[in-house]
Motif scaffolding. Structure first.
Motif, mmCIF file in Angstrom:
data_model
loop_
_atom_site.group_PDB
_atom_site.id
_atom_site.type_symbol
_atom_site.label_atom_id
_atom_site.label_comp_id
_atom_site.label_asym_id
_atom_site.label_seq_id
_atom_site.Cartn_x
_atom_site.Cartn_y
_atom_site.Cartn_z
ATOM 1 N N GLU A 1 52.180 23.364 31.563
ATOM 2 C CA GLU A 1 53.149 24.445 31.430
ATOM 3 C C GLU A 1 52.662 25.662 31.015
ATOM 4 N N LYS A 2 51.848 25.613 30.029
ATOM 5 C CA LYS A 2 51.045 26.748 29.516
ATOM 6 C C LYS A 2 50.327 27.417 30.813
ATOM 7 N N ILE A 3 49.483 26.633 31.347
ATOM 8 C CA ILE A 3 48.993 27.126 32.891
ATOM 9 C C ILE A 3 49.674 27.530 33.675
ATOM 10 N N LYS A 4 50.935 27.007 34.022
ATOM 11 C CA LYS A 4 51.709 27.489 35.001
ATOM 12 C C LYS A 4 52.337 28.728 34.676
ATOM 13 N N THR A 5 52.486 29.014 33.466
ATOM 14 C CA THR A 5 53.000 30.431 32.926
ATOM 15 C C THR A 5 52.154 31.157 33.043
ATOM 16 N N LEU A 6 50.939 30.990 32.562
ATOM 17 C CA LEU A 6 49.843 32.146 32.700
ATOM 18 C C LEU A 6 49.685 32.384 34.161
ATOM 19 N N GLN A 7 49.615 31.476 35.286
ATOM 20 C CA GLN A 7 49.437 31.659 36.589
ATOM 21 C C GLN A 7 50.608 32.490 37.252
ATOM 22 N N LYS A 8 51.979 32.172 36.621
ATOM 23 C CA LYS A 8 52.909 33.075 37.194
ATOM 24 C C LYS A 8 52.705 34.659 36.803
ATOM 25 N N GLN A 9 51.955 34.809 35.831
ATOM 26 C CA GLN A 9 51.797 36.344 35.247
ATOM 27 C C GLN A 9 50.537 36.895 36.103
ATOM 28 N N HIS A 10 49.506 36.030 36.363
ATOM 29 C CA HIS A 10 48.211 36.502 37.019
ATOM 30 C C HIS A 10 47.757 35.133 38.074
ATOM 31 N N SER A 11 48.214 35.611 39.162
ATOM 32 C CA SER A 11 48.222 34.700 40.212
ATOM 33 C C SER A 11 46.555 34.092 40.519
ATOM 34 N N HIS A 12 45.685 35.012 40.369
ATOM 35 C CA HIS A 12 44.222 34.711 40.510
ATOM 36 C C HIS A 12 43.842 33.708 39.368
ATOM 37 N N ILE A 13 44.321 33.634 38.338
ATOM 38 C CA ILE A 13 43.678 32.429 37.452
ATOM 39 C C ILE A 13 43.960 31.148 37.821
ATOM 40 N N THR A 14 42.616 30.447 37.521
ATOM 41 C CA THR A 14 42.398 29.173 37.967
ATOM 42 C C THR A 14 41.870 28.282 36.791
#
Length: 316
Positions: A302-315
């Motif tokens: 859930e934390k990863i998905k939250t961060l990826q919603k803010q910054h799509s380039h993050i993997t």
């Protein structure tokens, strides 16, 4: 974490955030900085040609990238069953010359595209000592264990370094006028040159950098990583086992000072979340099948998905 009176650092008017694109070039400390950017999931490219220690090697590499040079067999040589390029680090050397040429050309292509789009270029200067190939008359970026007798060792003057830095700035801003520069001198001492010779070298680099910064109208920042290591971290417990490179604690401290000066406050909050996720991903449970661990993994996802919603380039 404070060890002495902190060295004042001029904060950037153009701080780094998660929309920034960063290119880090230069000596060993550029690798440390690049690893931090990678860990915190910034968009960062580090040393496509490998570690480059002196300013003229960096100038040549940037020139190659911006002119999109195509390397041919005349640019490489074979020694000890490997093909090398005097303008690149030995990390790129390869038993197959075609692979080396392809890697060199891909590195140039990557650097060109990244420099055109970058918001920040961070350059770490390592030494003013250089080696000139006696046959070609050219300065090399790396000697690749070619016998010492094939080279002449020289010390770059502050004026030569200043001209090189001016050329780097001019070439880079020609293709990317909005590029922000951060220069620093590596905290790694080049003791093999000699203790006095290392100080002479660092002094020439610092002198040239400040002359360059004072001559420029646009914002060019200087980050005192060498000075922090020498003055704030004066104890040998801040050195690695070789007593030359900064220890992990020292690198973390210098990164902390860098963050305070050059990372936007909003981005620092995002970094805390990225750090939390990275630590979660590195966690190794005794029993991965327990409900407790499965709940932990769900929260982490859930934390990863939250961060990826803010910054799509993050993997991750």
């Amino acid at each position: 974490m404070q060890f002495s009176t902190p060295i004042p650092i001029v904060k950037s008017n153009h701080p780094i955030d998660y929309n920034s694109k960063i290119v880090s070039l230069g000596s060993c400390f550029a690798v440390n900085i690049g690893q931090k950017f990678d860990y915190f999931k910034y968009r960062n490219t580090t040393n496509p040609f490998g570690i480059l220690f002196h300013p003229l090697a960096l100038e040549k590499f940037i020139g190659y990238a911006l002119q999109q040079k195509q390397f041919t067999e005349s640019d490489i040589f074979q020694l000890n069953d490997l093909w090398h390029c005097f303008d690149a680090h030995s990390d790129l050397s390869h038993p197959d010359k075609e692979v080396l040429l392809n890697n060199l050309n891909q590195a140039c292509s990557l650097a060109y595209s990244e420099l055109k789009e970058a918001t920040h270029l961070i350059i770490t200067l390592g030494t003013a000592w250089v080696y000139r190939n006696n046959t070609s008359g050219n300065l090399v970026a790396n000697c690749h264990k070619v016998p010492q007798k094939e080279f002449t060792k020289e010390l770059l003057s502050p004026e030569t370094i200043r001209q090189s830095l001016e050329s780097i700035i001019a070439r880079a801003t020609e293709v990317n006028p909005k590029l922000n520069f951060i220069f620093t001198v590596s905290p790694v001492r080049h003791i093999k040159d000699g203790f006095t010779e290392n100080q002479w070298s660092k002094a020439n680099l610092i002198s040239a950098l400040h002359q360059t910064i004072n001559n420029k109208q646009q914002t060019i920042n200087y980050f005192p990583s060498y000075e922090i290591m020498m003055d704030e971290l004066r104890d040998y417990r801040f050195y690695a086992k070789d007593m030359i490179h900064p220890s992990a604690i020292a690198v973390d401290y210098i990164w902390e000072r860098f963050t305070e000066a050059y990372i936007a406050s909003e981005a620092q909050q995002t970094m805390k979340l990225a750090d939390n996720i990275q630590k979660g991903l590195s966690h190794r449970p005794f029993n991965p099948e327990t409900e407790q661990h499965q709940a932990f993994l769900q929260k982490l996802d859930e934390k990863i998905k939250t961060l990826q919603k803010q910054h799509s380039h993050i993997t991750f």
